[in-house]
Enzyme design. Structure first.
Site, mmCIF file in Angstrom:
data_model
loop_
_atom_site.group_PDB
_atom_site.id
_atom_site.type_symbol
_atom_site.label_atom_id
_atom_site.label_comp_id
_atom_site.label_asym_id
_atom_site.label_seq_id
_atom_site.Cartn_x
_atom_site.Cartn_y
_atom_site.Cartn_z
ATOM 1 N N ALA A 192 0.900 -1.057 -0.063
ATOM 2 C CA ALA A 192 0.017 -0.005 0.099
ATOM 3 C C ALA A 192 0.968 1.122 0.047
ATOM 4 C CB ALA A 192 -0.994 0.099 1.333
ATOM 5 N N ALA B 205 0.447 5.539 0.151
ATOM 6 C CA ALA B 205 -0.170 6.581 0.825
ATOM 7 C C ALA B 205 0.559 7.852 0.328
ATOM 8 C CB ALA B 205 -0.955 6.772 2.002
ATOM 9 N N SER B 206 -0.062 9.094 0.703
ATOM 10 C CA SER B 206 0.606 10.335 0.465
ATOM 11 C C SER B 206 1.847 10.549 1.285
ATOM 12 C CB SER B 206 -0.239 11.389 0.882
ATOM 13 O OG SER B 206 -0.876 11.366 2.153
ATOM 14 N N GLN C 154 4.457 4.540 2.543
ATOM 15 C CA GLN C 154 4.110 3.379 2.088
ATOM 16 C C GLN C 154 4.363 2.061 3.026
ATOM 17 O OE1 GLN C 154 6.351 3.250 -1.647
ATOM 18 N NE2 GLN C 154 7.747 1.782 -1.043
ATOM 19 N N VAL C 155 3.536 0.987 2.807
ATOM 20 C CA VAL C 155 4.019 -0.044 3.618
ATOM 21 C C VAL C 155 4.437 -1.256 3.076
ATOM 22 C CG1 VAL C 155 2.406 -1.735 5.352
ATOM 23 C CG2 VAL C 155 1.878 0.751 5.180
ATOM 24 N N LYS D 15 6.334 0.584 7.768
ATOM 25 C CA LYS D 15 5.574 1.748 7.334
ATOM 26 C C LYS D 15 7.243 2.557 7.156
ATOM 27 C CE LYS D 15 2.352 5.457 8.231
ATOM 28 N NZ LYS D 15 1.208 6.041 8.803
ATOM 29 N N ASP E 41 -8.062 9.753 11.693
ATOM 30 C CA ASP E 41 -8.167 9.554 10.181
ATOM 31 C C ASP E 41 -8.686 8.170 9.980
ATOM 32 O OD1 ASP E 41 -7.644 10.125 7.671
ATOM 33 O OD2 ASP E 41 -5.450 9.227 7.731
#
Length: 524
Positions: free
Chosen positions: A130, A132-133, A136-137, A155, A290
């Site tokens: 994954a 994201a902004s 990443q993972v 992460k 979030d």
């Protein structure tokens, strides 16, 4: 001047990117005044051909503009009732499907942060699962002390992300200051304070040690909750730019079909999600800020599992009481109490009659009763609340901004799972439990005990306070002997004030003594 020109240049670029990607096609020109309609038509001349569907256009523009803008799109993805189901579905790609950075870069970040190569830290280290902004993972595995393996989620912070955020936040500050200078509405909303809150949260979000601490604190708070849990932190493999957590095998809340196929009651999951959020906010004063669908899973025991603890919110006793009493007032339709609590905590100026504000609150509350939740437009409800708070001069409260945004997001996720989800019915048990626990007999007894402890602490601190006063008097004396001279008129004014002050101090002393005596009588 040069800095302002830089802000304007970047904002002009943002407008151009949106125009080029066809974002302005989303706007319905028929609802605009003639001048604005002409401006939108002119801007659309820049639109490139074959821009794609509305959601694709917006996703492309936000992705090009950078992480700060991507986060705005993530919020819209949770609100299909505002932007429409198709657009919300298209924007989901912003949550965990952004383009990842390379494996070599990830390995370099990990080695620099943890002081050892990836091969020495992990038995296996896979490609990103994954992106994201901000990070990443990767899925990896570590060897336990007994020789067995355990899967973990690693992460990794995006290289250079801090520099990009600093620049974008500078642009946001520029817009906020300009809006507050040119608009009374902008000043009322305290836009600069809102951006400051965002800046603090982003700074915290990019330090994964703080995220690990937040996860650990929430895990401790929720250890006895039967429907919610937090993954365990691997502190040995966590640093500023790297966070390692227990790997979660679960179904994302965004995958409604998979939840149904697994035999999960989506209505029950929706209810548990809202109740968990309210429990965290009111009981603990510490909540996940979030909670979009990409950060929420259901494990094999049916528990909701949250990840990504970069954005967290805290509420003090005043804010928790405000939240509980307002929700309870709407649930039981006690609009007078909802209005009164706004005045009691100082959110609405006392120049307004409480009766008039009660009438305004009733105008918000009554339309939501007697209807199923799928008939209620939360967007219209929030618009009406905004108009009423503006009418009564209620200033934006930075401490409540994240709470308000998070509640809207959670409600949106719950409604995506269960279109007939009723937020008020789900909230009622948690709110009533908090009211009974904190405003009922038990809470009052604890308040008396806390008051006695507070008095004891004050009495114990008196020697220290007297000592500090003596130091202050000595320093003032040294300052005056060194040549600090007061003007005659100032001395005369101080003399007059001292006479009044002595009388006020004496009165205050008698009041404090009376309060202490009353408290001691009540205790003994």
């Amino acid at each position: 001047m040069l800095r302002a020109l830089g802000h304007l240049a970047r904002l002009a670029r943002a407008g151009f990117v949106c125009a080029r990607e066809g974002v302005f096609a989303i706007i319905d020109p028929s609802s605009l005044p003639p001048l604005a309609r002409f401006a939108v038509s002119a801007i659309r001349l820049l639109e490139r051909r074959n821009a794609g569907a509305a959601g694709v256009r917006l996703s492309a523009a936000l992705t090009r503009l950078g992480p700060s803008w991507v986060k705005f799109g993530q919020f819209l993805a949770t609100r299909p009732d505002i932007v429409g189901k198709q657009l919300a579905r298209d924007l989901e790609s912003l949550q965990d499907k952004m383009a990842p950075f390379g494996m070599d870069e990830a390995r370099a970040v990990i080695a620099d942060a943890l002081g050892a190569p990836v091969e020495a830290l992990f038995a296996e280290f896979g490609p990103p699962v994954a992106a994201a902004s901000i990070a990443q993972v990767h899925r990896a595995s570590v060897v336990r002390e007994d020789g067995s393996r355990r899967d973990v989620a690693v992460k990794v912070l995006r290289p250079g992300i801090e520099r990009h955020f600093k620049r974008d936040l500078g642009d946001f500050f520029f817009i906020a200051r300009l809006a507050e200078q040119l608009s009374a509405e902008g000043e009322r909303l305290r836009l600069v304070a809102a951006v400051e809150t965002l800046a603090r949260s982003v700074t915290l979000e990019m330090d994964f040690r703080l995220e690990a601490a937040a996860a650990s604190e929430m895990a401790e708070n929720t250890k006895d909750d039967h429907d919610f849990r937090v993954p365990e932190v691997d502190w040995d493999r966590t640093a500023r730019a790297v966070l390692t957590l227990e790997w979660i095998d679960g179904i994302k809340l965004s995958d409604r079909d998979a939840l149904i196929a697994a035999g999960r009651d989506v209505a029950a999951v929706s209810c548990a999600l809202m109740q968990s959020f309210l429990r965290h906010a009111m009981r603990d004063g510490f909540f996940h800020g979030d909670m979009h669908p990409g950060n929420l899973f259901v494990d094999d025991q049916g528990r909701i599992v949250a990840v990504d603890f970069g954005i967290m919110g805290r509420l003090g006793d005043t804010e928790r009481r405000f939240l509980a009493e307002v929700l309870h007032g709407f649930i039981v339709r006690n609009y007078r109490r909802v209005a009164e609590v706004h005045f009691e905590v100082g959110y609405v100026p006392d120049i307004h009659p409480v009766e008039s504000f009660t009438q305004a609150i009733r105008a918000i509350g009554e339309p939501i009763h007697g209807r199923s939740n799928d008939q209620i437009s939360m967007a219209k409800l929030l618009t009406l609340m905004f108009e009423i708070t503006s009418l009564f001069g209620m200033r934006a409260r930075p401490e409540l901004l994240l709470l308000q945004k998070s509640m809207v997001v959670v409600e949106g996720v719950a409604r995506a799972l269960d279109p007939k989800f009723d937020m008020w019915t789900a909230a009622a048990p948690v709110v009533r439990e908090w009211i009974a626990r904190n405003l009922g007999p038990i809470g009052r007894a604890e308040d008396v005990t806390d008051g006695a402890v507070g008095v004891g602490r004050f009495i114990g601190a008196v020697p220290e306070l007297l000592g500090r006063s003596a130091v202050l008097v000595r320093r003032v004396d040294e300052l005056t002997r060194a040549g600090f001279v007061l003007a005659p008129e100032t001395v005369e004014a101080i003399g007059r004030a001292e006479g009044r002050g002595n009388r006020q101090i004496a009165a205050a002393a008698w009041i404090i003594a009376a309060l202490l005596a009353a408290l001691l009588v009540k205790l003994w």
